[in-house]
Enzyme design. Structure first.
Site, PDB file in Angstrom:
ATOM      1  N   ASN A  73      -4.025   9.637  -6.439  1.00 13.64           N
ATOM      2  CA  ASN A  73      -3.141  10.655  -6.494  1.00 13.64           C
ATOM      3  C   ASN A  73      -1.865   9.480  -6.401  1.00 13.64           C
ATOM      4  O   ASN A  73      -0.554  10.435  -6.328  1.00 13.64           O
ATOM      5  CB  ASN A  73      -2.887  11.509  -5.367  1.00 13.64           C
ATOM      6  CG  ASN A  73      -3.910  12.603  -5.395  1.00 13.64           C
ATOM      7  OD1 ASN A  73      -3.947  13.375  -6.677  1.00 13.64           O
ATOM      8  ND2 ASN A  73      -4.921  12.558  -4.665  1.00 13.64           N
ATOM      9  N   ASP A 126       0.938  -1.152   0.019  1.00 11.38           N
ATOM     10  CA  ASP A 126      -0.012   0.072   0.149  1.00 11.38           C
ATOM     11  C   ASP A 126       1.131   1.020  -0.050  1.00 11.38           C
ATOM     12  O   ASP A 126       2.019   0.947   0.300  1.00 11.38           O
ATOM     13  CB  ASP A 126      -0.791   0.100   1.248  1.00 11.38           C
ATOM     14  CG  ASP A 126      -1.580   1.228   1.530  1.00 11.38           C
ATOM     15  OD1 ASP A 126      -2.267   1.759   0.418  1.00 11.38           O
ATOM     16  OD2 ASP A 126      -1.547   1.639   2.621  1.00 11.38           O
ATOM     17  N   ARG A 178     -11.916   8.232  -1.993  1.00 13.09           N
ATOM     18  CA  ARG A 178     -12.242   9.570  -1.443  1.00 13.09           C
ATOM     19  C   ARG A 178     -13.542   9.636  -1.079  1.00 13.09           C
ATOM     20  O   ARG A 178     -13.953  10.434  -0.060  1.00 13.09           O
ATOM     21  CB  ARG A 178     -11.552  10.540  -2.565  1.00 13.09           C
ATOM     22  CG  ARG A 178     -11.942  11.986  -2.405  1.00 13.09           C
ATOM     23  CD  ARG A 178     -11.047  12.824  -3.574  1.00 13.09           C
ATOM     24  NE  ARG A 178      -9.987  12.282  -3.985  1.00 13.09           N
ATOM     25  CZ  ARG A 178      -9.599  12.470  -5.474  1.00 13.09           C
ATOM     26  NH1 ARG A 178     -10.173  13.310  -6.070  1.00 13.09           N
ATOM     27  NH2 ARG A 178      -8.674  11.995  -5.838  1.00 13.09           N
ATOM     28  N   ASP A 237      -1.469  -0.465   6.242  1.00 12.77           N
ATOM     29  CA  ASP A 237      -1.736   0.227   7.485  1.00 12.77           C
ATOM     30  C   ASP A 237      -3.445   0.652   7.779  1.00 12.77           C
ATOM     31  O   ASP A 237      -3.328   1.190   8.814  1.00 12.77           O
ATOM     32  CB  ASP A 237      -0.827   1.793   7.240  1.00 12.77           C
ATOM     33  CG  ASP A 237      -1.699   2.596   6.765  1.00 12.77           C
ATOM     34  OD1 ASP A 237      -2.127   2.362   5.266  1.00 12.77           O
ATOM     35  OD2 ASP A 237      -1.895   3.885   6.731  1.00 12.77           O
ATOM     36  N   ASP A 297      -0.086   5.055   1.073  1.00 16.70           N
ATOM     37  CA  ASP A 297      -0.175   5.992   2.050  1.00 16.70           C
ATOM     38  C   ASP A 297      -0.156   5.303   3.469  1.00 16.70           C
ATOM     39  O   ASP A 297      -0.884   4.556   3.657  1.00 16.70           O
ATOM     40  CB  ASP A 297      -1.745   6.758   1.869  1.00 16.70           C
ATOM     41  CG  ASP A 297      -1.811   7.661   0.595  1.00 16.70           C
ATOM     42  OD1 ASP A 297      -0.834   8.297   0.149  1.00 16.70           O
ATOM     43  OD2 ASP A 297      -2.891   7.381   0.032  1.00 16.70           O
ATOM     44  N   SER A 312      -5.537   5.394  -3.733  1.00 13.85           N
ATOM     45  CA  SER A 312      -5.417   6.950  -3.917  1.00 13.85           C
ATOM     46  C   SER A 312      -5.271   7.060  -5.508  1.00 13.85           C
ATOM     47  O   SER A 312      -4.513   6.418  -6.321  1.00 13.85           O
ATOM     48  CB  SER A 312      -4.281   7.463  -3.451  1.00 13.85           C
ATOM     49  OG  SER A 312      -4.026   8.682  -3.794  1.00 13.85           O
ATOM     50  N   GLY A 317      -7.502   3.717   3.508  1.00 13.13           N
ATOM     51  CA  GLY A 317      -7.765   2.716   2.936  1.00 13.13           C
ATOM     52  C   GLY A 317      -8.848   2.814   1.572  1.00 13.13           C
ATOM     53  O   GLY A 317      -8.856   2.273   0.639  1.00 13.13           O
TER      54      GLY A 317
HETATM   55  C1  BG6 Z   1      -5.793   5.877   0.245  1.00 16.48           C
HETATM   56  C2  BG6 Z   1      -6.018   6.358   1.589  1.00 16.48           C
HETATM   57  O1  BG6 Z   1      -4.665   5.328   0.149  1.00 16.48           O
HETATM   58  O2  BG6 Z   1      -6.569   6.491  -0.642  1.00 16.48           O
HETATM   59  C3  BG6 Z   1      -7.322   7.082   2.027  1.00 16.48           C
HETATM   60  O3  BG6 Z   1      -5.701   5.716   2.587  1.00 16.48           O
HETATM   61  C4  BG6 Z   1      -7.704   7.843   0.663  1.00 16.48           C
HETATM   62  O4  BG6 Z   1      -7.339   7.819   3.339  1.00 16.48           O
HETATM   63  C5  BG6 Z   1      -7.545   7.061  -0.532  1.00 16.48           C
HETATM   64  O5  BG6 Z   1      -9.072   8.562   1.096  1.00 16.48           O
HETATM   65  C6  BG6 Z   1      -8.112   7.955  -1.750  1.00 16.48           C
HETATM   66  O6  BG6 Z   1      -6.993   8.819  -1.882  1.00 16.48           O
HETATM   67  P1  BG6 Z   1      -7.194   9.871  -3.006  1.00 16.48           P
HETATM   68  O7  BG6 Z   1      -5.965  10.413  -3.169  1.00 16.48           O
HETATM   69  O8  BG6 Z   1      -7.797   9.385  -4.298  1.00 16.48           O
HETATM   70  O9  BG6 Z   1      -8.371  10.821  -2.610  1.00 16.48           O
HETATM   71 MG    MG Z   2      -2.675   3.277   3.496  1.00 17.15          MG
END
Ligand code: BG6
Ligand code: MG
Length: 219
Positions: A117, A8, A48, A169, A10, A115, A45
């Site tokens: 991002n 993972d 969004r 995590d 983040d 994510s 995890g």
């Molecule tokens: C996960 C995080 O990796 O990505 C979450 O643990 C987050 O907290 C999710 O909401 C989505 O991320 P993003 O960057 O697409 O908003």
């Molecule tokens: Mg994570």
């Protein structure tokens, strides 16, 4: 046999979980709600929009879809602002070395992050070339704890799910790994991540001795 390790992003490779928390807390404050660290565990995890839904539920607020989109975009703008200032040195100590050791043993290395991002973050950390396969939030239909993201990463790596070890995590992430039939190392609280096979406080605490130990445990 463990033939692949799937990370993972983040909270496992870098502390962007904290930036997600700061941005969600700021949004929650604007909604008149004080988001606690404990409540934030539920946001880890998941996607969004799912995170926003949880905050709205906690705050007892109901909004239409277009308003939700606006709030999710706002949070993401703040998150991206934090992340864009990030330096490659912010990668957790020892993680790059761990990936190198795994690869030198012929173990494939994948990234599975909810994510959208994720590609930006790994580019900023200059580790995009370390992974044999990457699956991010833009490539999945179901958020963790659904196993889709891990099954997709394993398929891209060409490794059977039962031969994969996940580093997570988030409670939702540990559940997703288990649902995918994979072994799982939790990073964080042994209480919250009790469904993992092993839990460490930091990713770099994992070593080859633990890898060998986990080889002998059945899924
Ligand atoms: C996960 C995080 O990796 O990505 C979450 O643990 C987050 O907290 C999710 O909401 C989505 O991320 P993003 O960057 O697409 O908003
Ligand atoms: Mg994570």
């Amino acid at each position: 046999m463990i033939r692949a390790c799937i990370f993972d992003l983040d909270g496992v490779i870098v502390d962007t979980a904290h930036y997600h928390f700061l941005a969600w807390k700021r949004l929650a404050n604007e909604l008149g709600y004080n988001l606690t660290l404990e409540e934030n565990e539920r946001l880890k995890g998941v996607s969004r929009m799912q995170s926003l839904e949880i905050i709205l539920e906690l705050a007892g607020i109901s909004l239409n879809d277009s308003h939700k989109e606006i709030l999710a975009d706002k949070k993401n703008g703040w998150f991206v602002d934090y992340v864009e200032r990030m330096l490659p040195e912010e990668i957790y100590p020892g993680v790059k070395q761990l990936i190198g050791i795994l690869k030198s043993r012929g173990i494939k290395v994948g990234l599975a992050s909810s994510s959208k991002n994720a590609q930006t973050v790994i580019r900023l950390l200059q580790i995009q070339h370390e992974f044999d396969a990457i699956v991010d939030g833009s490539m999945i239909s179901h958020t963790k704890p659904h196993p889709e993201i891990f099954l997709k990463t394993a398929a891209k790596l060409g490794v059977a799910p039962s031969d994969c070890l996940v580093f997570e995590d988030a409670e939702a992430g540990v559940e997703a790994a288990r649902a995918a039939g994979m072994k799982c190392v939790g990073i964080g609280s042994p209480v919250l991540l009790r469904k993992a096979d092993k839990v460490f406080s930091k990713t770099s605490d994992f070593n080859l001795a633990t890898l060998h130990e986990l080889q002998t445990i059945s899924n």
